[in-house]
Design a protein around this motif. Structure first.
Motif, PDB file in Angstrom:
ATOM      1  N   TYR A 169      -2.640  -3.409   4.060  1.00  0.00           N
ATOM      2  CA  TYR A 169      -1.622  -2.540   4.662  1.00  0.00           C
ATOM      3  C   TYR A 169      -0.987  -3.229   5.886  1.00  0.00           C
ATOM      4  CZ  TYR A 169       0.456   1.846   6.306  1.00  0.00           C
ATOM      5  OH  TYR A 169       1.336   2.819   6.709  1.00  0.00           O
ATOM      6  N   MET A 170      -1.835  -3.799   6.740  1.00  0.00           N
ATOM      7  CA  MET A 170      -1.311  -4.457   7.946  1.00  0.00           C
ATOM      8  C   MET A 170      -0.507  -5.711   7.607  1.00  0.00           C
ATOM      9  SD  MET A 170      -4.232  -4.098  10.893  1.00  0.00           S
ATOM     10  CE  MET A 170      -5.596  -4.672   9.919  1.00  0.00           C
ATOM     11  N   MET A 171      -0.983  -6.482   6.615  1.00  0.00           N
ATOM     12  CA  MET A 171      -0.244  -7.687   6.216  1.00  0.00           C
ATOM     13  C   MET A 171       1.149  -7.288   5.721  1.00  0.00           C
ATOM     14  SD  MET A 171      -1.998 -10.545   6.687  1.00  0.00           S
ATOM     15  CE  MET A 171      -1.543 -11.847   5.553  1.00  0.00           C
ATOM     16  N   VAL A 172       1.197  -6.266   4.867  1.00  0.00           N
ATOM     17  CA  VAL A 172       2.487  -5.792   4.331  1.00  0.00           C
ATOM     18  C   VAL A 172       3.374  -5.357   5.489  1.00  0.00           C
ATOM     19  CG1 VAL A 172       3.562  -3.918   3.013  1.00  0.00           C
ATOM     20  CG2 VAL A 172       1.603  -5.151   2.056  1.00  0.00           C
ATOM     21  N   SER A 173       2.822  -4.584   6.403  1.00  0.00           N
ATOM     22  CA  SER A 173       3.663  -4.059   7.469  1.00  0.00           C
ATOM     23  C   SER A 173       4.114  -5.170   8.430  1.00  0.00           C
ATOM     24  CB  SER A 173       2.968  -2.874   8.136  1.00  0.00           C
ATOM     25  OG  SER A 173       2.496  -3.197   9.352  1.00  0.00           O
ATOM     26  N   GLN A 174       3.273  -6.196   8.631  1.00  0.00           N
ATOM     27  CA  GLN A 174       3.675  -7.327   9.483  1.00  0.00           C
ATOM     28  C   GLN A 174       4.718  -8.218   8.811  1.00  0.00           C
ATOM     29  OE1 GLN A 174       2.708  -7.792  12.838  1.00  0.00           O
ATOM     30  NE2 GLN A 174       2.271  -5.693  12.201  1.00  0.00           N
ATOM     31  N   MET A 175       4.682  -8.267   7.488  1.00  0.00           N
ATOM     32  CA  MET A 175       5.642  -9.113   6.763  1.00  0.00           C
ATOM     33  C   MET A 175       7.081  -8.648   6.989  1.00  0.00           C
ATOM     34  SD  MET A 175       3.519  -9.849   3.241  1.00  0.00           S
ATOM     35  CE  MET A 175       4.818 -10.712   2.348  1.00  0.00           C
ATOM     36  N   PHE A 227       9.923   7.175  -4.645  1.00  0.00           N
ATOM     37  CA  PHE A 227       9.562   6.743  -3.292  1.00  0.00           C
ATOM     38  C   PHE A 227      10.840   6.333  -2.581  1.00  0.00           C
ATOM     39  CE2 PHE A 227       6.001   5.779  -6.082  1.00  0.00           C
ATOM     40  CZ  PHE A 227       4.944   6.364  -5.405  1.00  0.00           C
ATOM     41  N   ASN A 228      11.005   6.819  -1.359  1.00  0.00           N
ATOM     42  CA  ASN A 228      12.211   6.433  -0.619  1.00  0.00           C
ATOM     43  C   ASN A 228      11.925   5.224   0.253  1.00  0.00           C
ATOM     44  OD1 ASN A 228      13.867   8.502  -1.648  1.00  0.00           O
ATOM     45  ND2 ASN A 228      12.767   9.955  -0.331  1.00  0.00           N
ATOM     46  N   THR A 229      11.572   4.145  -0.373  1.00  0.00           N
ATOM     47  CA  THR A 229      11.265   2.923   0.373  1.00  0.00           C
ATOM     48  C   THR A 229      12.218   1.812  -0.041  1.00  0.00           C
ATOM     49  OG1 THR A 229       9.652   2.363  -1.325  1.00  0.00           O
ATOM     50  CG2 THR A 229       8.789   3.424   0.656  1.00  0.00           C
ATOM     51  N   GLU A 230      12.290   0.797   0.839  1.00  0.00           N
ATOM     52  CA  GLU A 230      13.175  -0.340   0.580  1.00  0.00           C
ATOM     53  C   GLU A 230      12.729  -1.104  -0.674  1.00  0.00           C
ATOM     54  OE1 GLU A 230      14.666  -3.945   3.472  1.00  0.00           O
ATOM     55  OE2 GLU A 230      13.452  -2.329   4.327  1.00  0.00           O
ATOM     56  N   PHE A 231      11.389  -1.243  -0.831  1.00  0.00           N
ATOM     57  CA  PHE A 231      10.837  -1.992  -1.971  1.00  0.00           C
ATOM     58  C   PHE A 231       9.746  -1.186  -2.663  1.00  0.00           C
ATOM     59  CE2 PHE A 231      12.111  -5.128   1.212  1.00  0.00           C
ATOM     60  CZ  PHE A 231      12.993  -5.906   0.482  1.00  0.00           C
ATOM     61  N   GLU A 232       9.589  -1.478  -3.955  1.00  0.00           N
ATOM     62  CA  GLU A 232       8.465  -0.921  -4.707  1.00  0.00           C
ATOM     63  C   GLU A 232       7.718  -2.070  -5.360  1.00  0.00           C
ATOM     64  OE1 GLU A 232      10.084   3.316  -6.282  1.00  0.00           O
ATOM     65  OE2 GLU A 232       8.794   2.217  -7.673  1.00  0.00           O
ATOM     66  N   ILE A 233       6.417  -1.992  -5.317  1.00  0.00           N
ATOM     67  CA  ILE A 233       5.603  -3.015  -5.988  1.00  0.00           C
ATOM     68  C   ILE A 233       4.705  -2.311  -6.989  1.00  0.00           C
ATOM     69  CG2 ILE A 233       3.820  -4.783  -5.672  1.00  0.00           C
ATOM     70  CD1 ILE A 233       4.913  -5.304  -2.891  1.00  0.00           C
ATOM     71  N   LEU A 234       4.722  -2.823  -8.195  1.00  0.00           N
ATOM     72  CA  LEU A 234       3.915  -2.238  -9.262  1.00  0.00           C
ATOM     73  C   LEU A 234       2.640  -3.078  -9.392  1.00  0.00           C
ATOM     74  CD1 LEU A 234       3.940  -0.168 -11.598  1.00  0.00           C
ATOM     75  CD2 LEU A 234       5.063  -1.918 -12.985  1.00  0.00           C
ATOM     76  N   ILE A 235       1.498  -2.446  -9.164  1.00  0.00           N
ATOM     77  CA  ILE A 235       0.233  -3.186  -9.235  1.00  0.00           C
ATOM     78  C   ILE A 235      -0.723  -2.522 -10.224  1.00  0.00           C
ATOM     79  CG2 ILE A 235      -1.878  -3.812  -7.945  1.00  0.00           C
ATOM     80  CD1 ILE A 235       0.396  -5.567  -7.066  1.00  0.00           C
ATOM     81  N   THR A 236      -1.213  -3.324 -11.176  1.00  0.00           N
ATOM     82  CA  THR A 236      -2.322  -2.909 -12.043  1.00  0.00           C
ATOM     83  C   THR A 236      -3.464  -3.831 -11.651  1.00  0.00           C
ATOM     84  OG1 THR A 236      -0.715  -2.412 -13.770  1.00  0.00           O
ATOM     85  CG2 THR A 236      -3.013  -2.565 -14.443  1.00  0.00           C
ATOM     86  N   PRO A 237      -4.402  -3.367 -10.826  1.00  0.00           N
ATOM     87  CA  PRO A 237      -5.296  -4.313 -10.139  1.00  0.00           C
ATOM     88  C   PRO A 237      -6.329  -5.056 -10.997  1.00  0.00           C
ATOM     89  CG  PRO A 237      -5.748  -2.044  -9.433  1.00  0.00           C
ATOM     90  CD  PRO A 237      -4.577  -1.983 -10.365  1.00  0.00           C
ATOM     91  N   VAL A 297       2.051   4.007   0.586  1.00  0.00           N
ATOM     92  CA  VAL A 297       3.413   3.877   1.095  1.00  0.00           C
ATOM     93  C   VAL A 297       3.351   3.358   2.527  1.00  0.00           C
ATOM     94  CG1 VAL A 297       5.562   5.114   1.585  1.00  0.00           C
ATOM     95  CG2 VAL A 297       4.171   5.765  -0.399  1.00  0.00           C
ATOM     96  N   VAL A 298       3.965   2.210   2.770  1.00  0.00           N
ATOM     97  CA  VAL A 298       3.984   1.626   4.103  1.00  0.00           C
ATOM     98  C   VAL A 298       5.338   1.961   4.726  1.00  0.00           C
ATOM     99  CG1 VAL A 298       3.734  -0.505   5.456  1.00  0.00           C
ATOM    100  CG2 VAL A 298       2.468  -0.225   3.304  1.00  0.00           C
ATOM    101  N   ASP A 299       5.334   2.984   5.570  1.00  0.00           N
ATOM    102  CA  ASP A 299       6.555   3.500   6.217  1.00  0.00           C
ATOM    103  C   ASP A 299       7.679   3.682   5.184  1.00  0.00           C
ATOM    104  OD1 ASP A 299       5.119   3.397   8.628  1.00  0.00           O
ATOM    105  OD2 ASP A 299       5.554   1.256   8.799  1.00  0.00           O
ATOM    106  N   ASP A 300       8.909   3.319   5.591  1.00  0.00           N
ATOM    107  CA  ASP A 300       9.996   3.379   4.616  1.00  0.00           C
ATOM    108  C   ASP A 300      10.256   1.988   4.031  1.00  0.00           C
ATOM    109  OD1 ASP A 300      10.902   2.227   6.892  1.00  0.00           O
ATOM    110  OD2 ASP A 300      12.768   3.371   7.036  1.00  0.00           O
TER     111      ASP A 300
END
Lengths: 275, 147
Positions: free
Chosen positions: A127-133, A104-114, A88-91
């Motif tokens: 994590y940093m790329m997501v948070s910078q985006m 999850f109380n977040t703006e977006f959810e991403i479903l990943i099956t790696p 979870v990257v912040d909210d």
């Protein structure tokens, strides 16, 4: 599907392991595993490159024994993937697998099956790329995601409103996996393509590249030239020790350096093209 | 409290080029380690030695996390590079396929010292020289301690 040949060499005497690793690596063997305190060596090679006669010649002087077996390529990461924790990257974003049922109380959810591809948010660079985006404007933008892995950043770009996203990777598993994840996230603005460099015939308002220093340096010129006027470049896969070199490189290529963010020993950097 | 260790894995893989293919995938994946994370970390930490085979000792903990230590490249690989030859000799004692100098042996011994069970540079050099001979390499001149 690639098949690998596993060679198990037994009866190694003191000092022979080191010697055989040298000789076998020169003969095209790409990786090794040591077992039983160095008395057993496993060597691996693509089945298509395997030469039984050459191997026999090579090992014959050393009085060792060997057996071979075929290893079919499979998802070797399946055990970890079967029960990983959500990220979870912040909210802002929650990255989860289909077996995570909590809310999850977040703006977006991403479903990943790696499926043996990189990009689940667990690593500091993702994590940093997501948070910078979060700090960029995405609506209607054209985006390049170089080294897409699971497709995670391209999927987020789509959810943030980008209108056209090209996701590149050089790995067949990633191409297949990104395509599956894009579908399961209902993203319709992403095109996935196999590529070994960042070279395309387009210009992009935002370019994302979470790979590694050597690949970023090798593609720095192409990435810079592919940025539209005033475009943003977000890069990661870099260590703190790489910061000065990468900063100087892109400044020399004409970009403006904006920020670096840090997590553990990793960094993500943001550059901008002139308007 | 220290984390509980569930096992060790000893691999030798090319710097900057680790991927889920064997040996990394089967060896670490079977222990529940996230192999993609290992590859990312290993490749970043070895980006200055791309393509060079490097031993790596991975400690796997009971919570599936891991640590690893990268060792110096095997003496055999460094000797092949020093002698600028592509392959060791099959008949190592009869058919000498290349030459290295004692200075090169010393440089390799210096590099390998942290990973060898040697207390002196002389004993490390003797080990490296032994590897060189069994690969079919001649060492030019006489050993420094013979002068």
């Amino acid at each position: 599907m690639t098949t690998y040949k596993e060679i198990e060499i037994t009866g190694l005497k003191e000092g022979q392991l080191d010697l055989l690793v040298g000789l076998l690596s020169e003969a095209g063997y790409s990786g090794f595993e040591e077992l039983e305190e160095g008395h057993i060596l496993k060597a691996f090679i693509d089945d298509s490159d395997f030469d039984q006669a050459l191997l026999q010649d090579l090992l014959e002087p050393y009085g060792t024994h060997f057996t071979t077996r075929d290893l079919e390529e499979q998802n070797w990461n399946a055990l970890w993937e079967s029960n990983f924790e959500p990220v979870v990257v912040d909210d802002f974003v929650a990255i989860r697998a289909d077996f995570h049922k909590q809310a999850f109380n977040t703006e977006f959810e991403i479903l990943i099956t790696p499926k043996m591809s990189f990009g689940t948010g667990h690593h500091a660079t993702t994590y940093m790329m997501v948070s910078q985006m979060r700090h960029l404007e995405w609506a209607g933008k054209k985006v390049l995601d170089f080294g897409t892995g699971t497709g995670i950043l391209a999927i987020l770009a789509n959810k943030l409103g980008a209108k056209e996203i090209l996701a590149l990777d050089n790995d067949d598993w990633s191409i297949e996996n990104a395509t599956e994840n894009i579908l399961s996230n209902n993203c319709h603005h992403i095109k996935v393509k196999k590529a070994h460099t960042a070279a395309t015939d387009g210009h992009y308002e935002i370019i994302l590249a979470n790979i590694n220093r050597n690949v970023i340096i090798a593609n720095a010129e192409i990435l810079t030239q592919s940025l539209a006027t005033g475009g943003d470049l977000l890069i990661s896969g870099l260590l703190q020790q790489d910061e000065a070199d990468i900063k100087n490189l892109f400044i020399q290529l004409g970009l403006t350096y904006l920020t670096t963010v840090y997590k553990a020993q990793w960094i993500a950097m943001h550059f901008k093209a002139a308007k | 409290m220290a984390k509980e260790i569930s096992g060790f894995v000893k691999l030798q893989v090319k710097g900057g080029q680790a991927n889920p293919a064997p040996p990394v995938g089967p060896a670490l994946g079977s222990k529940g380690v996230n192999i993609m994370e290992f590859c990312k970390q290993f490749n970043a930490r070895t980006q200055d030695k791309p393509g060079k085979v490097l031993p790596v000792l991975i400690t796997v903990y009971s919570d599936k996390s891991f640590d690893f230590v990268i060792k110096t490249a095997p003496a055999s690989i460094q000797l092949l590079e020093a002698a600028k030859i592509k392959k060791g000799s099959k008949e190592s004692n009869r058919n000498k396929v290349g030459k290295v100098t004692w200075a090169q042996v010393e440089a390799i011994a210096q590099d390998k010292m942290p990973d060898l069970n040697c207390f002196t540079i002389e004993s490390a050099m003797k080990m490296v020289a032994g590897t060189a001979r069994s690969m079919g390499l001649t060492i030019e001149g006489s050993a420094p301690w013979e002068n």
